[in-house]
Design an enzyme around this catalytic site. Structure first.
Site, PDB file in Angstrom:
ATOM      1  N   TRP A   1       0.883  -9.665   4.080  1.00  0.00           N
ATOM      2  CA  TRP A   1       0.249  -9.096   2.876  1.00  0.00           C
ATOM      3  C   TRP A   1       0.804  -9.869   1.661  1.00  0.00           C
ATOM      4  O   TRP A   1       0.130 -10.729   1.149  1.00  0.00           O
ATOM      5  CB  TRP A   1       0.551  -7.593   2.795  1.00  0.00           C
ATOM      6  CG  TRP A   1      -0.538  -6.699   3.316  1.00  0.00           C
ATOM      7  CD1 TRP A   1      -1.329  -5.863   2.591  1.00  0.00           C
ATOM      8  CD2 TRP A   1      -0.953  -6.527   4.684  1.00  0.00           C
ATOM      9  NE1 TRP A   1      -2.211  -5.208   3.415  1.00  0.00           N
ATOM     10  CE2 TRP A   1      -2.013  -5.590   4.687  1.00  0.00           C
ATOM     11  CE3 TRP A   1      -0.556  -7.089   5.909  1.00  0.00           C
ATOM     12  CZ2 TRP A   1      -2.663  -5.193   5.862  1.00  0.00           C
ATOM     13  CZ3 TRP A   1      -1.186  -6.694   7.069  1.00  0.00           C
ATOM     14  CH2 TRP A   1      -2.220  -5.771   7.041  1.00  0.00           C
TER      15      TRP A   1
ATOM     16  N   ASN B   1      -3.797 -11.182   4.096  1.00  0.00           N
ATOM     17  CA  ASN B   1      -4.656 -10.007   4.097  1.00  0.00           C
ATOM     18  C   ASN B   1      -5.499  -9.848   2.835  1.00  0.00           C
ATOM     19  O   ASN B   1      -4.968  -9.677   1.737  1.00  0.00           O
ATOM     20  CB  ASN B   1      -3.835  -8.736   4.282  1.00  0.00           C
ATOM     21  CG  ASN B   1      -4.734  -7.505   4.364  1.00  0.00           C
ATOM     22  OD1 ASN B   1      -5.539  -7.398   5.285  1.00  0.00           O
ATOM     23  ND2 ASN B   1      -4.627  -6.618   3.393  1.00  0.00           N
ATOM     24  N   GLU B   2      -6.806  -9.874   3.030  1.00  0.00           N
ATOM     25  CA  GLU B   2      -7.778  -9.608   1.964  1.00  0.00           C
ATOM     26  C   GLU B   2      -7.595 -10.462   0.716  1.00  0.00           C
ATOM     27  O   GLU B   2      -7.989 -10.065  -0.376  1.00  0.00           O
ATOM     28  CB  GLU B   2      -7.767  -8.123   1.588  1.00  0.00           C
ATOM     29  CG  GLU B   2      -8.301  -7.288   2.727  1.00  0.00           C
ATOM     30  CD  GLU B   2      -8.697  -5.891   2.343  1.00  0.00           C
ATOM     31  OE1 GLU B   2      -8.309  -5.447   1.271  1.00  0.00           O
ATOM     32  OE2 GLU B   2      -9.407  -5.268   3.132  1.00  0.00           O
TER      33      GLU B   2
ATOM     34  N   THR C   1       0.808  -1.242   0.000  1.00  0.00           N
ATOM     35  CA  THR C   1       0.000   0.000   0.000  1.00  0.00           C
ATOM     36  C   THR C   1       0.832   1.280   0.000  1.00  0.00           C
ATOM     37  O   THR C   1       0.654   2.129  -0.852  1.00  0.00           O
ATOM     38  CB  THR C   1      -1.020   0.091   1.145  1.00  0.00           C
ATOM     39  OG1 THR C   1      -1.931  -0.990   1.024  1.00  0.00           O
ATOM     40  CG2 THR C   1      -1.821   1.400   1.104  1.00  0.00           C
TER      41      THR C   1
ATOM     42  N   GLU D   1      -9.820  -4.691  10.369  1.00  0.00           N
ATOM     43  CA  GLU D   1      -9.240  -3.507   9.715  1.00  0.00           C
ATOM     44  C   GLU D   1     -10.382  -2.579   9.351  1.00  0.00           C
ATOM     45  O   GLU D   1     -11.374  -3.002   8.734  1.00  0.00           O
ATOM     46  CB  GLU D   1      -8.439  -3.866   8.457  1.00  0.00           C
ATOM     47  CG  GLU D   1      -7.702  -2.642   7.892  1.00  0.00           C
ATOM     48  CD  GLU D   1      -7.059  -2.870   6.537  1.00  0.00           C
ATOM     49  OE1 GLU D   1      -6.351  -3.883   6.352  1.00  0.00           O
ATOM     50  OE2 GLU D   1      -7.284  -2.016   5.662  1.00  0.00           O
TER      51      GLU D   1
ATOM     52  N   ARG E   1     -14.967   3.898   3.350  1.00  0.00           N
ATOM     53  CA  ARG E   1     -15.824   2.823   2.839  1.00  0.00           C
ATOM     54  C   ARG E   1     -16.432   2.086   4.008  1.00  0.00           C
ATOM     55  O   ARG E   1     -15.848   2.103   5.089  1.00  0.00           O
ATOM     56  CB  ARG E   1     -15.016   1.871   1.947  1.00  0.00           C
ATOM     57  CG  ARG E   1     -13.882   1.144   2.667  1.00  0.00           C
ATOM     58  CD  ARG E   1     -13.166   0.180   1.759  1.00  0.00           C
ATOM     59  NE  ARG E   1     -12.119   0.811   0.978  1.00  0.00           N
ATOM     60  CZ  ARG E   1     -10.838   0.889   1.363  1.00  0.00           C
ATOM     61  NH1 ARG E   1     -10.461   0.397   2.539  1.00  0.00           N
ATOM     62  NH2 ARG E   1      -9.931   1.446   0.609  1.00  0.00           N
TER      63      ARG E   1
HETATM   64  C1  147 Z   1      -7.103  -2.307   2.598  1.00  0.00           C
HETATM   65  C2  147 Z   1      -5.749  -2.941   2.903  1.00  0.00           C
HETATM   66  O1  147 Z   1      -5.895  -4.093   3.685  1.00  0.00           O
HETATM   67  C3  147 Z   1      -4.779  -1.992   3.540  1.00  0.00           C
HETATM   68  O2  147 Z   1      -3.483  -2.551   3.467  1.00  0.00           O
HETATM   69  C4  147 Z   1      -4.823  -0.658   2.866  1.00  0.00           C
HETATM   70  O3  147 Z   1      -4.443  -0.818   1.526  1.00  0.00           O
HETATM   71  C5  147 Z   1      -6.219  -0.124   2.938  1.00  0.00           C
HETATM   72  C6  147 Z   1      -6.338   1.258   2.336  1.00  0.00           C
HETATM   73  O4  147 Z   1      -7.640   1.757   2.476  1.00  0.00           O
HETATM   74  O5  147 Z   1      -7.094  -0.968   2.230  1.00  0.00           O
HETATM   75  O6  147 Z   1      -7.552  -2.972   1.457  1.00  0.00           O
HETATM   76  C7  147 Z   1      -8.777  -2.741   0.935  1.00  0.00           C
HETATM   77  C8  147 Z   1      -8.863  -2.613  -0.422  1.00  0.00           C
HETATM   78  C9  147 Z   1     -10.093  -2.471  -1.029  1.00  0.00           C
HETATM   79  C10 147 Z   1     -11.238  -2.482  -0.264  1.00  0.00           C
HETATM   80  C11 147 Z   1     -11.141  -2.620   1.108  1.00  0.00           C
HETATM   81  C12 147 Z   1      -9.898  -2.736   1.702  1.00  0.00           C
HETATM   82  N1  147 Z   1     -12.482  -2.338  -0.867  1.00  0.00           N
HETATM   83  O7  147 Z   1     -12.536  -2.071  -2.082  1.00  0.00           O
HETATM   84  O8  147 Z   1     -13.510  -2.490  -0.192  1.00  0.00           O
END
Ligand code: 147
Length: 652
Positions: free
Chosen positions: A121, A167-168, A79, A243, A367
């Site tokens: 990540w 992560n995600e 990020t 998060e 968001r």
């Molecule tokens: C999150 C990540 O986990 C963090 O490392 C950082 O990048 C953060 C920044 O806002 O976002 O990742 C996401 C990316 C996309 C969404 C949600 C979290 N989304 O589109 O809902």
């Protein structure tokens, strides 16, 4: 309704433990990483650095965080940059890299009870056998994670309380189960697994796979918007917003944080909320600038800013601890009739209630989008039954972030509220936060104002000789690959900055294909800088200016890129990926020897030289290219290029 009528006919809210208490409160946290969000913090001078850490972690001083979540660095863009892996290659193992170890130890020094939570990540390419998945050989991946946990324990005396998956990104049930087994058989029984730091899919798998359900202690969701799904509730698991936030730390950000800290429990039964990020300690022009609880993005000046979200955090953290219990929703936690919410917590001896009346437009987070609602002035009567029925007064802390030019009040200690026959009234106006507590603590910590803000110095040199080996050179923020201080073995170069990632990673977002590190001031247009490079004949060095994008956008950044091969060829491109070539030709051969390379861009002209010999002079830079950006250095492949004697000669 008319204000007079509203205040005359307020609603009453029962706060009662006689029917039992609700779930365990697991604490409020901050996330360092995901990624490189604390990169500039470690380079701060003292006393500012230590002051910042106090604002974040010292109990009864500032945010007093209960949980520190960190990234397990994977040599991959996550990020705001890359964080170093403890294993750049299968035969490499090192626990002196990056700043997360340091940060965890500083947090523990201030609060030995702070909970630690670790999550990857990206991963070094070898972990996924050079695919884009860490699950091609789950034993290998688990071995990699276990090494990190063991290093944390044996080298740093740090024990993780919680561990996540990826992560995600995807998880596999087999990975989670085997990870649990391995933890249990290697002395890490107390490490609780959080799954899966993403959306709600995990809930269905938990419901249908008892072995998986047993392996996972906590379901962690990201940006849940304070609600969870029906399946999620049916799991009866501990639920976290693992998060959340990611919102600029102005007063709307503070409002977002106040609203979700309460309502993640009120609406979603989530018992912990973790802020991405802990502290915005990366260049402000990176993506998500200032999306931390506070900001520290100028280590060269020492300037930092303690922002509203710090004091919003304090409203909960200074008066509760992990292990306390929430009151059940409906008998101590819920919505206020005219907008807002309240949560009550107790450890059986002490009692704390946190109330927020943040309005829609003053509490939007990044968001998800927030459906409309209204908040009006109201009188709320709280009716304490059960354990705390006979208390006589409650201490009060109060915040009202200012909007539209109004000044802000944060964490003001007001006169205690008298409780009569278990009852007290509060007149609540929109955009307020109250903590009422039996605890006689609460402090708005304050250090002298930090030094004035200053831009990055326009003349700057670094010979890299003053750093601990394996650390990162101040202000360089790696955007692909990984650059560490290493010993060159050459007496005239001593310590150098070396690219040490060994391949393209199992990535988390879109990594540039060439290791690259940026530094300087994103507003700089005309810059001249030089650096000594030592590269393989088959590789080369990259010097760039006006690099316009970082983070997950770095791969797509434009600017002026000077690619100098080790074997006597050069390119000039206008893009990070090296596809838009505007000049190329022959240059002095620099492979296997030290050479000084210089790049100068002034107005519409760019010049590059090697050891004082001009290599190119490009006189017609098209105006469509970025007019300003960072300085960058890099290498065209994942080889061990070395850099020394960085010098910014002029910049404006
Ligand atoms: C999150 C990540 O986990 C963090 O490392 C950082 O990048 C953060 C920044 O806002 O976002 O990742 C996401 C990316 C996309 C969404 C949600 C979290 N989304 O589109 O809902």
């Amino acid at each position: 309704c008319l204000a007079a009528v509203c205040s005359a006919s307020g609603s009453s809210y029962l706060v009662d433990d006689s029917g039992g208490l609700g779930p365990r409160f697991d604490g409020i946290g901050g996330l360092s990483g995901g990624g490189a969000t604390s990169r500039l913090l470690v380079s701060y001078p003292d006393p500012e650095r230590s002051q910042i850490l106090d604002y974040l972690f010292s109990p009864n001083f500032g945010a007093a965080l209960h949980i520190l979540k960190v990234e397990i660095g994977g040599d991959a863009q996550s990020t705001e940059g890359t964080e170093p892996s403890h294993m750049h290659s299968p035969d490499d193992e090192n626990y002196q890299r990056g700043y997360e170890w340091w940060l965890m130890k500083e947090a523990k020094k201030r609060n030995p009870n702070i909970k630690l939570y670790a999550l990857p990540w990206g991963w070094p390419g070898w972990v996924g056998n050079y695919t884009n998945s860490p699950y091609t050989d789950i034993k290998q991946t688990i071995g990699y994670v276990m090494k990190w946990l063991q290093g944390a324990r044996t080298v740093h005396g740090l024990t993780m309380d919680y561990l996540g998956i990826w992560n995600e990104k995807s998880y596999t049930k087999d990975y989670i189960k085997l990870l649990r087994k391995t933890l249990d058989s290697s002395g890490f029984q107390n490490v609780q697994l959080v799954a899966s730091d993403g959306k709600f899919e995990i809930s269905y798998d938990i419901l249908t796979d008892p072995e998986l359900a047993a392996a996972v202690s906590i379901l962690g969701f990201h940006y849940p918007g304070t609600y969870v799904t029906k399946y999620t509730t049916e799991t009866r698991k501990t639920l976290w917003s693992s998060e959340d936030y990611s919102t600029k730390n102005d007063n709307v950000g503070a409002g977002c944080w106040a609203r979700i800290l309460n309502q993640n429990y009120v609406n979603g039964n989530m018992t912990s909320t973790i802020s991405w990020n802990l502290i915005a300690s990366y260049y402000g022009s990176m993506p998500f600038g200032r999306c931390g609880l506070m900001t520290a993005e100028e280590p060269w000046s020492g300037n930092y800013a303690v922002e509203g979200p710090i004091w919003v955090t304090a409203h909960t953290t200074q008066f509760t601890l992990p292990g306390w219990k929430y009151y059940l929703r409906g008998s101590g936690a819920g919505h206020l009739d005219l907008g807002g919410s309240y949560v009550s917590l107790t450890d059986g001896k002490n009692f704390t209630i946190v109330i927020e009346t943040m309005t829609h437009n003053h509490s939007q987070c990044i968001r998800p989008s927030l459906p409309p609602y209204t908040v009006r002035a109201q009188t709320a009567t709280f009716d304490l039954k059960g354990m705390f029925n006979s208390i006589k007064s409650l201490n009060v802390f109060y915040s009202k972030p200012g909007y539209g030019g109004n000044s802000s009040v944060y964490f003001m200690n007001k006169s205690p509220v008298q409780v009569v026959n278990g009852q007290f009234n509060l007149t609540l106006y929109p955009d307020e936060i109250y903590t009422l507590t039996t605890q006689a603590v609460g402090m708005k910590g304050k250090y002298p104002d930090p030094p004035q803000t200053k831009p990055f110095p326009t003349k700057y040199t670094d010979n890299f000789d003053e750093y601990p080996i394996y650390s990162e050179a101040s202000y360089f923020t790696d955007q692909a690959g990984c650059f560490e201080i290493r010993n060159s073995g050459n007496i005239s170069h001593n310590l150098v900055m070396q690219q040490v990632a060994t391949s393209f990673p199992v990535n988390w977002c879109n990594d540039a294909h060439h290791p690259i590190s940026v530094i300087g001031n994103h507003t700089w247009r005309d810059v001249s800088f030089s650096i000594d490079v030592h590269v393989l004949p088959s590789s080369g060095a990259i010097l760039a200016l006006r690099v316009d994008a970082g983070g997950c956008g770095a791969a797509g950044s434009e600017g002026i890129y000077f690619w100098l091969g080790g074997s006597g060829k050069y390119n000039v491109t206008t893009d990070m990926e090296g596809k838009s070539v505007v000049m190329n030709g022959t240059a002095p051969i620099i492979g296997n020897t030290w050479a000084t390379v210089q790049l100068t861009v002034v107005g519409g002209e760019a010049k590059g030289s090697v050891n004082g010999v001009e290599v190119f002079d490009w006189v017609n830079i098209p105006t469509v290219l970025p007019h300003h950006g960072w300085i960058a250095i890099g290498t065209p492949d994942y080889s061990a290029a070395q850099f020394d004697n960085f010098a910014i000669h002029s910049a404006s």
